[in-house]
Design an enzyme around this catalytic site. Structure first.
Site, PDB file in Angstrom:
ATOM      1  CE  LYS A   1     -18.297 -12.229   7.909  1.00 13.50           C
ATOM      2  NZ  LYS A   1     -16.864 -12.312   7.546  1.00 13.50           N
TER       3      LYS A   1
ATOM      4  CD  GLU B   1     -10.623  -6.330  -5.895  1.00 11.85           C
ATOM      5  OE1 GLU B   1     -10.960  -7.360  -6.506  1.00 11.85           O
ATOM      6  OE2 GLU B   1     -10.797  -5.178  -6.333  1.00 11.85           O
ATOM      7  CG  PHE B   2      -5.474  -3.040  -7.279  1.00 11.27           C
ATOM      8  CD1 PHE B   2      -4.232  -2.945  -6.667  1.00 11.27           C
ATOM      9  CD2 PHE B   2      -5.609  -3.905  -8.357  1.00 11.27           C
ATOM     10  CE1 PHE B   2      -3.146  -3.675  -7.124  1.00 11.27           C
ATOM     11  CE2 PHE B   2      -4.529  -4.635  -8.828  1.00 11.27           C
ATOM     12  CZ  PHE B   2      -3.293  -4.529  -8.213  1.00 11.27           C
ATOM     13  CG  LEU B   3     -12.041  -3.904  -2.973  1.00 12.46           C
ATOM     14  CD1 LEU B   3     -12.413  -3.318  -1.623  1.00 12.46           C
ATOM     15  CD2 LEU B   3     -13.063  -4.958  -3.369  1.00 12.46           C
TER      16      LEU B   3
ATOM     17  CG  ASN C   1      -2.176  -1.367  -0.606  1.00 11.77           C
ATOM     18  OD1 ASN C   1      -2.784  -0.736  -1.459  1.00 11.77           O
ATOM     19  ND2 ASN C   1      -2.766  -2.295   0.134  1.00 11.77           N
TER      20      ASN C   1
ATOM     21  CG  LEU D   1      -0.018  14.432  -2.546  1.00 12.93           C
ATOM     22  CD1 LEU D   1       0.543  15.492  -3.489  1.00 12.93           C
ATOM     23  CD2 LEU D   1       1.116  13.856  -1.684  1.00 12.93           C
TER      24      LEU D   1
ATOM     25  CB  ALA E   1      -1.457  16.952   5.257  1.00 17.79           C
TER      26      ALA E   1
ATOM     27  CB  CYS F   1      -5.365  -2.445   3.305  1.00 12.85           C
ATOM     28  SG  CYS F   1      -6.921  -3.337   3.112  1.00 12.85           S
TER      29      CYS F   1
ATOM     30  NE  ARG G   1     -10.524  -4.404   9.013  1.00 12.84           N
ATOM     31  CZ  ARG G   1     -10.388  -5.000   7.827  1.00 12.84           C
ATOM     32  NH1 ARG G   1      -9.712  -6.127   7.721  1.00 12.84           N
ATOM     33  NH2 ARG G   1     -10.909  -4.470   6.737  1.00 12.84           N
TER      34      ARG G   1
HETATM   35  C1  UGA Z   1      -6.368   0.679   0.325  1.00 14.91           C
HETATM   36  C2  UGA Z   1      -5.984   0.982  -1.126  1.00 14.91           C
HETATM   37  O1  UGA Z   1      -6.286   2.350  -1.426  1.00 14.91           O
HETATM   38  C3  UGA Z   1      -6.747   0.075  -2.097  1.00 14.91           C
HETATM   39  O2  UGA Z   1      -6.323   0.299  -3.431  1.00 14.91           O
HETATM   40  C4  UGA Z   1      -6.457  -1.377  -1.708  1.00 14.91           C
HETATM   41  O3  UGA Z   1      -7.176  -2.280  -2.543  1.00 14.91           O
HETATM   42  C5  UGA Z   1      -6.880  -1.608  -0.261  1.00 14.91           C
HETATM   43  O4  UGA Z   1      -6.156  -0.716   0.609  1.00 14.91           O
HETATM   44  C6  UGA Z   1      -6.541  -3.037   0.089  1.00 14.91           C
HETATM   45  O5  UGA Z   1      -5.363  -3.371   0.156  1.00 14.91           O
HETATM   46  O6  UGA Z   1      -7.463  -3.854   0.175  1.00 14.91           O
HETATM   47  P1  UGA Z   1      -8.485   1.328   1.865  1.00 14.91           P
HETATM   48  O7  UGA Z   1      -7.768   0.618   2.969  1.00 14.91           O
HETATM   49  O8  UGA Z   1      -9.928   1.072   1.623  1.00 14.91           O
HETATM   50  O9  UGA Z   1      -7.761   1.001   0.450  1.00 14.91           O
HETATM   51  O10 UGA Z   1      -8.335   2.869   2.139  1.00 14.91           O
HETATM   52  P2  UGA Z   1      -7.648   4.121   1.433  1.00 14.91           P
HETATM   53  O11 UGA Z   1      -8.653   4.881   0.670  1.00 14.91           O
HETATM   54  O12 UGA Z   1      -6.416   3.732   0.734  1.00 14.91           O
HETATM   55  O13 UGA Z   1      -7.270   4.977   2.718  1.00 14.91           O
HETATM   56  C7  UGA Z   1      -6.357   4.426   3.683  1.00 14.91           C
HETATM   57  C8  UGA Z   1      -6.098   5.411   4.779  1.00 14.91           C
HETATM   58  O14 UGA Z   1      -5.331   6.496   4.302  1.00 14.91           O
HETATM   59  C9  UGA Z   1      -7.347   6.010   5.428  1.00 14.91           C
HETATM   60  O15 UGA Z   1      -7.148   5.995   6.823  1.00 14.91           O
HETATM   61  C10 UGA Z   1      -7.371   7.431   4.883  1.00 14.91           C
HETATM   62  O16 UGA Z   1      -7.997   8.326   5.757  1.00 14.91           O
HETATM   63  C11 UGA Z   1      -5.892   7.722   4.735  1.00 14.91           C
HETATM   64  N1  UGA Z   1      -5.577   8.750   3.714  1.00 14.91           N
HETATM   65  C12 UGA Z   1      -5.866   8.548   2.419  1.00 14.91           C
HETATM   66  C13 UGA Z   1      -4.919   9.904   4.099  1.00 14.91           C
HETATM   67  O17 UGA Z   1      -4.605  10.109   5.306  1.00 14.91           O
HETATM   68  N2  UGA Z   1      -4.595  10.831   3.156  1.00 14.91           N
HETATM   69  C14 UGA Z   1      -4.893  10.660   1.848  1.00 14.91           C
HETATM   70  O18 UGA Z   1      -4.561  11.547   1.033  1.00 14.91           O
HETATM   71  C15 UGA Z   1      -5.551   9.490   1.469  1.00 14.91           C
END
Ligand code: UGA
Length: 469
Positions: A35, A151-153, A211, A253, A255, A263, A333
């Site tokens: 890596k 981190e909130f990315l 989260n 929101l 569905a 995460c 994952r």
């Molecule tokens: C999430 C958080 O959104 C980030 O803010 C946080 O930094 C990150 O975890 C972390 O802890 O590192 P991420 O895991 O990249 O980010 O993905 P999300 O965009 O949150 O989506 C998570 C899951 O929810 C995905 O499987 C997505 O398809 C699903 N989802 C999302 C839904 O089913 N419905 C929605 O309305 C939004």
């Protein structure tokens, strides 16, 4: 400033590249030599839009280097960011902190000058205090402090979220540490990014609370989707309507098949476990329900798919569009899409999977499935198509062309993101989750969802949960 970033996964690689991009001298550290080599050549070891450019620009400028040596890191940096993974433990829902602990244990003997150690990984509340004590023992007399800066990315938007965050949250035990982190993030603060300076315990909790809230929103709307299915109502219109209320908001929101990834699922479980240790497990008991509703969407999708396939998967060819846990990522994952694909395979279906970026990772986890080079190849001869990850690529597919390659033009949109009218006009039967289903021959109205292990630590071997194995 001279910063090190220890751990170069999704979080660390992006953080290292972005910190160099805002002007710091950065040394990225990882135990994985392959890596490190790839990153040093400007090649991200995973798919993340925009990362390649920011990586190559900063490696090229000489401000960003990579190493496997923590000794070199200790000599180099005044601030050490800890960005290693905190997965779910194999034997319980709690977080596995062995990588975080290993960084402190391995770095401590090399520390010889004043420095600040800043955790960015998602950890149980109390971790900063525990690591501070550990460091005092392992590096007595060295002027060092531990702070937490969650981190909130989001994957898929990681570079943008790091360079232009909604907020910066920094938990420190001293003004000096707070000033150091304000200096690290000075360009963002000048751009007006809100800065929440607090104590480490609050900072640790902010991350898991955020989260948990996001997971709650998703499970809430998925519960509504199931009610809509029973009542013949439309969850997308419902989400639009309640989302107009600015106190609620439309985001998160959507569905569908529910949340996965590295995460949200493990963070709500770890939070519930930590709250239990603190004697306040009942205060967050609802998190088990959030998890259960989420896992239920996978079982529900399999049950609806089986109905659409004529009551059995045996002898049926099923096309699966999407393998990653979300679009614009190659991360599989705890992917709901792959979990559903695996469950159908286990129940006798011949599953052909396509994903724009995730096939290599999916194949590594589930080699028994068949993988197609494009969506049309996955759909060829299919009795049923399942749309399980909402890549833009699938919205752009030509339903009329696909109708000519399948055996039966029948699709389950488990992400509610396809234009159902367009597909129906092209001759498809379209079923979506939580949306009124048009009649389909003698399809039974009621779908029986088998009870599964659901929440907390999923049972080993349950294909509906691809949690850390
Ligand atoms: C999430 C958080 O959104 C980030 O803010 C946080 O930094 C990150 O975890 C972390 O802890 O590192 P991420 O895991 O990249 O980010 O993905 P999300 O965009 O949150 O989506 C998570 C899951 O929810 C995905 O499987 C997505 O398809 C699903 N989802 C999302 C839904 O089913 N419905 C929605 O309305 C939004």
């Amino acid at each position: 400033m001279r910063l090190t970033v220890i751990g170069t996964g999704y979080l660390g690689a992006v953080h290292a590249a972005c910190m160099a991009d805002i002007g710091h001298e950065v040394l990225g550290v990882d135990i994985d030599a392959g890596k490190v080599r790839a990153l040093a050549e400007g090649r991200p070891p995973f798919y993340e839009p925009g990362l390649h450019d920011v990586l190559t620009a900063n490696v090229g400028s000489g401000r960003l280097r990579f190493t496997t040596s923590l000794r070199e890191a200790a000599d180099f940096g005044e601030v050490h960011f800890v960005c290693v993974g905190t997965p779910q433990r194999r034997d319980s829902p709690a977080a596995d902190l062995r990588h975080v602990d290993a960084v402190i244990d391995s770095l401590a003997p090399h520390l010889h000058r004043p420095c600040l150690i800043v955790g960015k990984s998602t950890v149980p509340v109390g971790t900063t205090a525990r690591l501070t004590a550990r460091l005092r023992e392992l590096a007595p007399g060295v002027d060092t402090e531990v702070a937490w800066n969650p981190e909130f990315l989001r994957e898929g938007f990681a570079v943008q979220d790091t360079l232009e965050p909604d907020r910066l949250v920094v938990g420190t035990d001293s003004d000096r540490a707070d000033e150091t982190l304000r200096a690290v993030y000075a360009p963002m603060l000048r751009a007006g990014v809100p800065y929440v300076g607090t104590d480490p315990a609050t900072a640790e909790l902010v991350k898991v609370a955020a989260n948990s809230f996001l997971a709650t929103k998703i499970s809430f709307i998925n519960a509504m989707a199931e009610v809509c299915d029973a009542a013949g109502a439309d969850v997308v219109t419902l989400a639009d309507a309640i989302g107009h209320d600015t106190r609620i908001g439309r985001r998160f929101l959507s569905a569908g098949l529910g949340f996965g990834g590295g995460c949200l699922p493990k963070d709500i479980r770890a939070f519930a476990a930590r709250a239990g240790e603190l004697g306040v497990g009942r205060a967050v008991a609802f998190l088990r329900q959030i998890d259960e509703i989420n896992m239920r969407q996978r079982r529900r999708t399999v049950a609806i798919a089986r109905n659409l396939a004529g009551g059995t998967f045996t002898g049926r060819r099923i096309a699966v569009l999407g393998a990653t846990f979300k679009p614009d990522s190659d991360d599989v994952r705890d992917s709901p899409a792959l979990a559903v694909a695996a469950a159908i395979h286990d129940r006798g279906g011949e599953v052909h999977v396509h994903d724009p970026q995730g096939v290599d990772n999916a194949r590594a986890v589930l080699p028994a499935l068949r993988y197609a080079a494009d969506a049309a190849a996955a759909c060829r001869g299919a009795d049923l198509v399942l749309h399980l990850t909402e890549w833009g690529h699938y919205r752009d597919l030509d339903p009329a062309a696909l109708a000519t390659v399948v055996r039966t033009p029948k699709i389950l949109d488990a992400r509610n993101s396809l234009d159902a009218d367009r597909w129906r006009t092209a001759g498809w039967f379209v079923r979506a989750l939580g949306r009124p289903a048009p009649a389909l021959g003698r399809q039974p109205a009621r779908v029986v969802i088998p009870h599964g292990s659901g929440c907390a630590a999923p049972a080993d071997g349950d294909p509906l949960s691809l949690s850390p194995k």
